[in-house]
Design a protein around this motif. Structure first.
Motif, PDB file in Angstrom:
ATOM      1  N   GLN A  87      -1.517  10.536  13.016  1.00  0.00           N
ATOM      2  CA  GLN A  87      -0.762   9.909  11.936  1.00  0.00           C
ATOM      3  C   GLN A  87      -1.734   9.370  10.884  1.00  0.00           C
ATOM      4  OE1 GLN A  87       3.435   8.781  14.027  1.00  0.00           O
ATOM      5  NE2 GLN A  87       2.225   7.058  13.326  1.00  0.00           N
ATOM      6  N   THR A  88      -1.281   9.367   9.630  1.00  0.00           N
ATOM      7  CA  THR A  88      -2.046   8.840   8.501  1.00  0.00           C
ATOM      8  C   THR A  88      -1.153   7.878   7.734  1.00  0.00           C
ATOM      9  OG1 THR A  88      -3.380  10.855   8.292  1.00  0.00           O
ATOM     10  CG2 THR A  88      -3.238   9.432   6.348  1.00  0.00           C
ATOM     11  N   GLY A  89      -1.740   6.799   7.216  1.00  0.00           N
ATOM     12  CA  GLY A  89      -0.979   5.846   6.414  1.00  0.00           C
ATOM     13  C   GLY A  89      -1.531   5.745   5.010  1.00  0.00           C
ATOM     14  N   ILE A  90      -0.645   5.524   4.052  1.00  0.00           N
ATOM     15  CA  ILE A  90      -1.093   5.235   2.686  1.00  0.00           C
ATOM     16  C   ILE A  90      -0.261   4.083   2.130  1.00  0.00           C
ATOM     17  CG2 ILE A  90      -1.835   7.608   2.220  1.00  0.00           C
ATOM     18  CD1 ILE A  90       0.667   7.901   0.430  1.00  0.00           C
ATOM     19  N   PHE A  91      -0.892   3.259   1.317  1.00  0.00           N
ATOM     20  CA  PHE A  91      -0.204   2.199   0.587  1.00  0.00           C
ATOM     21  C   PHE A  91      -0.286   2.535  -0.895  1.00  0.00           C
ATOM     22  CE2 PHE A  91      -1.203   0.144   4.564  1.00  0.00           C
ATOM     23  CZ  PHE A  91      -0.132  -0.719   4.784  1.00  0.00           C
ATOM     24  N   THR A  92       0.852   2.796  -1.508  1.00  0.00           N
ATOM     25  CA  THR A  92       0.906   3.134  -2.924  1.00  0.00           C
ATOM     26  C   THR A  92       2.314   2.891  -3.442  1.00  0.00           C
ATOM     27  OG1 THR A  92       0.521   4.861  -4.589  1.00  0.00           O
ATOM     28  CG2 THR A  92       1.458   5.564  -2.475  1.00  0.00           C
ATOM     29  N   ASN A  93       2.440   2.576  -4.719  1.00  0.00           N
ATOM     30  CA  ASN A  93       3.742   2.456  -5.354  1.00  0.00           C
ATOM     31  C   ASN A  93       4.044   3.661  -6.248  1.00  0.00           C
ATOM     32  OD1 ASN A  93       4.583  -0.058  -4.285  1.00  0.00           O
ATOM     33  ND2 ASN A  93       3.164  -1.113  -5.668  1.00  0.00           N
ATOM     34  N   VAL A 151       2.755   8.063   7.008  1.00  0.00           N
ATOM     35  CA  VAL A 151       3.486   6.809   6.889  1.00  0.00           C
ATOM     36  C   VAL A 151       3.153   6.199   5.530  1.00  0.00           C
ATOM     37  CG1 VAL A 151       3.978   4.573   7.936  1.00  0.00           C
ATOM     38  CG2 VAL A 151       3.277   6.494   9.380  1.00  0.00           C
ATOM     39  N   VAL A 152       4.159   6.030   4.682  1.00  0.00           N
ATOM     40  CA  VAL A 152       3.948   5.526   3.325  1.00  0.00           C
ATOM     41  C   VAL A 152       4.275   4.037   3.283  1.00  0.00           C
ATOM     42  CG1 VAL A 152       4.602   5.754   0.903  1.00  0.00           C
ATOM     43  CG2 VAL A 152       4.492   7.788   2.365  1.00  0.00           C
ATOM     44  N   ASN A 153       3.351   3.282   2.712  1.00  0.00           N
ATOM     45  CA  ASN A 153       3.442   1.826   2.606  1.00  0.00           C
ATOM     46  C   ASN A 153       3.516   1.142   3.967  1.00  0.00           C
ATOM     47  OD1 ASN A 153       3.132   1.504  -0.175  1.00  0.00           O
ATOM     48  ND2 ASN A 153       5.268   2.068  -0.529  1.00  0.00           N
ATOM     49  N   ASP A 154       2.766   1.708   4.896  1.00  0.00           N
ATOM     50  CA  ASP A 154       2.547   1.070   6.185  1.00  0.00           C
ATOM     51  C   ASP A 154       1.348   1.753   6.837  1.00  0.00           C
ATOM     52  OD1 ASP A 154       2.843  -0.687   8.283  1.00  0.00           O
ATOM     53  OD2 ASP A 154       4.976  -0.282   8.568  1.00  0.00           O
ATOM     54  N   VAL A 155       0.938   1.183   7.948  1.00  0.00           N
ATOM     55  CA  VAL A 155      -0.229   1.719   8.648  1.00  0.00           C
ATOM     56  C   VAL A 155       0.180   2.881   9.555  1.00  0.00           C
ATOM     57  CG1 VAL A 155      -1.617  -0.373   8.589  1.00  0.00           C
ATOM     58  CG2 VAL A 155       0.069  -0.079  10.412  1.00  0.00           C
ATOM     59  N   PRO A 156      -0.767   3.730   9.937  1.00  0.00           N
ATOM     60  CA  PRO A 156      -0.434   4.838  10.832  1.00  0.00           C
ATOM     61  C   PRO A 156      -0.029   4.383  12.220  1.00  0.00           C
ATOM     62  CG  PRO A 156      -2.814   4.688  10.494  1.00  0.00           C
ATOM     63  CD  PRO A 156      -2.180   3.768   9.509  1.00  0.00           C
ATOM     64  N   THR A 157      -0.208   3.117  12.514  1.00  0.00           N
ATOM     65  CA  THR A 157       0.159   2.583  13.824  1.00  0.00           C
ATOM     66  C   THR A 157       1.662   2.422  13.972  1.00  0.00           C
ATOM     67  OG1 THR A 157      -1.849   1.271  13.468  1.00  0.00           O
ATOM     68  CG2 THR A 157      -0.659   0.870  15.509  1.00  0.00           C
ATOM     69  N   PHE A 158       2.408   2.582  12.881  1.00  0.00           N
ATOM     70  CA  PHE A 158       3.863   2.446  12.966  1.00  0.00           C
ATOM     71  C   PHE A 158       4.453   3.597  13.770  1.00  0.00           C
ATOM     72  CE2 PHE A 158       8.058   3.720  11.555  1.00  0.00           C
ATOM     73  CZ  PHE A 158       8.779   2.558  11.761  1.00  0.00           C
ATOM     74  N   ARG A 159       5.305   3.231  14.726  1.00  0.00           N
ATOM     75  CA  ARG A 159       6.094   4.224  15.452  1.00  0.00           C
ATOM     76  C   ARG A 159       7.401   3.590  15.893  1.00  0.00           C
ATOM     77  NH1 ARG A 159       4.915   7.263  21.321  1.00  0.00           N
ATOM     78  NH2 ARG A 159       6.821   8.517  21.289  1.00  0.00           N
ATOM     79  N   THR A 160       8.491   4.303  15.669  1.00  0.00           N
ATOM     80  CA  THR A 160       9.756   3.915  16.259  1.00  0.00           C
ATOM     81  C   THR A 160      10.142   4.995  17.255  1.00  0.00           C
ATOM     82  OG1 THR A 160      12.026   3.206  15.792  1.00  0.00           O
ATOM     83  CG2 THR A 160      11.160   5.007  14.470  1.00  0.00           C
ATOM     84  N   ASP A 161      10.866   4.628  18.302  1.00  0.00           N
ATOM     85  CA  ASP A 161      11.003   5.528  19.438  1.00  0.00           C
ATOM     86  C   ASP A 161      11.915   6.719  19.190  1.00  0.00           C
ATOM     87  OD1 ASP A 161       9.354   4.190  21.578  1.00  0.00           O
ATOM     88  OD2 ASP A 161      10.603   2.523  20.949  1.00  0.00           O
ATOM     89  N   ALA A 162      12.687   6.708  18.114  1.00  0.00           N
ATOM     90  CA  ALA A 162      13.562   7.842  17.828  1.00  0.00           C
ATOM     91  C   ALA A 162      12.860   8.937  17.033  1.00  0.00           C
ATOM     92  CB  ALA A 162      14.792   7.363  17.057  1.00  0.00           C
TER      93      ALA A 162
END
Length: 475
Positions: A405-411, A429-440
């Motif tokens: 996973q890769t994250g970017i923060f940008t508007n 993952v946009v506007n969050d870190v790549p560590t974000f995961r939801t189980d669905a």
């Protein structure tokens, strides 16, 4: 001292002379003892699973849904005990252990919901004169026995990510938990039997590596679902034969912070994503790329938040970062940091170790070829690098053997879609870190990070296969 915990073979609890000590990674205290399954037990587990599958594959959807809903309820009833077990055997801080069990309940509920949505389709085949009067009926059928091999870092929820979809599809299951965290895996097996799944179809077998590899190679196993290190995962795929294999492996996740990002939020999420679970998460923030115009400001915010973290006993409610899983793992991370410093890197925070406790560490002035960047750290260590051009930052993020996973923060919407087109990872993952995961969500990587996808709906697809019936409507 209590007797060693037995293991589960086809719904039958067994003991053995070979005992495994499960110890706290924080202070090496004895958490419990577990009987290890032997070769005969593994053979029985595989054989029983084949018989159990003859029952599970015929279970109607409402029965599979009932079992999974009951399993979710049983986990919820025992959530405090399970969370405490995770904290003691994995060293995960109490808040994160509780969150893991809550997620596990959600994972099983999602699996129950998906058990009622394993759809087929009707296919018109009369596209040529030779197929006139013929229609195809497609449905998905379970594969057989699922062998689930799980890691220490999410010992309960990741097991649920394999067992939940396997049950939803009507497969038999054999769980081989990590030797570091076998106790929580055995609880899950106990609860699955109690929930009413056919006993022959349920085994939990803590065992040595050679026995685990024997099961991987056995042709009676239909699907291998493995989460763990890339080296082990790809080795198991090589020896697995013709069976299907799903691999959820490691990464060295990058996050890009563009000039227009919400810096306080980005800094908060980077610190959380880099140091949660002592960095022992496949999608931990490892490589941080900051636009040069906001580099100094964002770096100061990250350092301030890192400095507020407290490292120590995971049972202490005030502790933010617990121990790494072993002193060997912590020493290996420390060695990589020292190598980077010898090569010119600067330590702005942390860099110290006391046994298994590794202080949250921030490095600057690193090179892409340094092991702190080029390999998976799996430790509370992040590197921070400035960039001038977004495309160049994206290329640097992609410059990795991994792609989870890769994250970017940008508007800027065009930046987000440019990254979506170009990023070499399973998830952006946009506007969050790549560590974000939801189980669905469909979760998995490319390149050395694995193959296949988890998340109940997507795992069910991996654990089933399409079967077509062609009907010739004569007359």
């Amino acid at each position: 001292m209590t007797d060693p915990r037995p293991f589960l073979v086809g719904g039958e609890w067994r003991t053995s002379e070979k005992i495994l000590d499960v110890r706290s990674p924080y202070d090496d205290s004895l958490v419990g003892t577990v009987c290890l399954a032997g070769a005969t037990d593994a053979e029985d587990a595989v054989r029983f699973a084949r018989h159990g599958f003859e029952r599970t594959r015929r279970l109607p959807a409402h029965e599979r849904i009932r079992v999974l809903r009951r399993l979710a309820g049983l986990i919820d009833i025992r959530k405090d005990e399970i969370a405490e077990t995770i904290t003691r055997e994995a060293g995960k801080i109490a808040a994160l252990a509780r969150a893991e069990v809550e997620r596990a309940v959600e994972t099983i509920i999602l699996s129950a919901e998906e058990a009622g949505r394993i759809y087929g389709e009707v296919i018109p085949l009369d596209l040529t004169p030779a197929a006139t009067g013929r229609t195809g009926y497609l449905r998905r059928v379970p594969l057989g026995t699922v062998l689930a091999i799980t890691p220490f870092n999410f010992p309960f929820n990741l097991a649920c990510h394999k067992i939940g979809p396997a049950v939803a599809a009507g497969n038999a299951v054999i769980l081989r938990p990590s030797s570091k965290t076998s106790l929580s895996g055995l609880i899950l097996g106990e609860l699955l039997v109690e929930a009413g799944y056919p006993e022959e179809a349920v085994s939990v077998v803590p065992c040595t590596t050679d026995i685990a590899e024997w099961m991987v190679q056995d042709g009676r196993i239909a699907y291998l679902s493995f989460t763990g290190s890339p080296a082990v995962g790809w080795h198991l795929r090589e020896i697995s034969g013709r069976k299907r294999v799903g691999l959820e492996l490691g990464g060295n996740a990058a996050v890009i912070v563009d000039a227009d990002a919400d810096l306080p939020y980005a800094a908060e999420r980077i610190v959380q994503g880099g140091f949660s679970g002592a960095g022992q998460v496949c999608i931990s923030v490892q490589r941080v790329l900051l636009h040069r115009s906001v580099y100094a400001q964002c770096l100061e915010m990250i350092l301030e938040r890192t400095g507020a973290l407290r490292t120590g006993d995971p049972r202490d409610q005030t502790v933010d970062v617990g121990p790494m899983i072993s002193e060997e793992a912590a020493a290996a991370a420390e060695k990589k940091v020292r190598e980077a410093v010898s090569g010119g890197a600067t330590v702005l925070a942390g860099g110290t170790r006391a046994g298994t406790l590794f202080a949250p560490t921030i490095l600057t002035d690193t090179l892409p070829t340094m092991r702190v960047n080029a390999t998976e750290m799996f430790a509370p260590v992040i590197t921070i690098t400035p960039f001038d051009d977004f495309a160049a930052a994206l290329a640097l993020a992609n410059d990795s053997p991994f792609g989870l996973q890769t994250g970017i923060f940008t508007n800027r919407l065009e930046r987000a879609f440019h990254a979506f087109d170009e990023c070499e990872a399973g998830t952006l993952v946009v506007n969050d870190v790549p560590t974000f995961r939801t189980d669905a969500m469909p979760y998995g990587g490319v390149k050395a990070s694995g193959s296949g996808r988890e998340g109940p709906r997507y795992a069910i697809e991996e654990m089933t296969e399409p079967r077509l019936m062609v009907m010739n409507r004569r007359g």
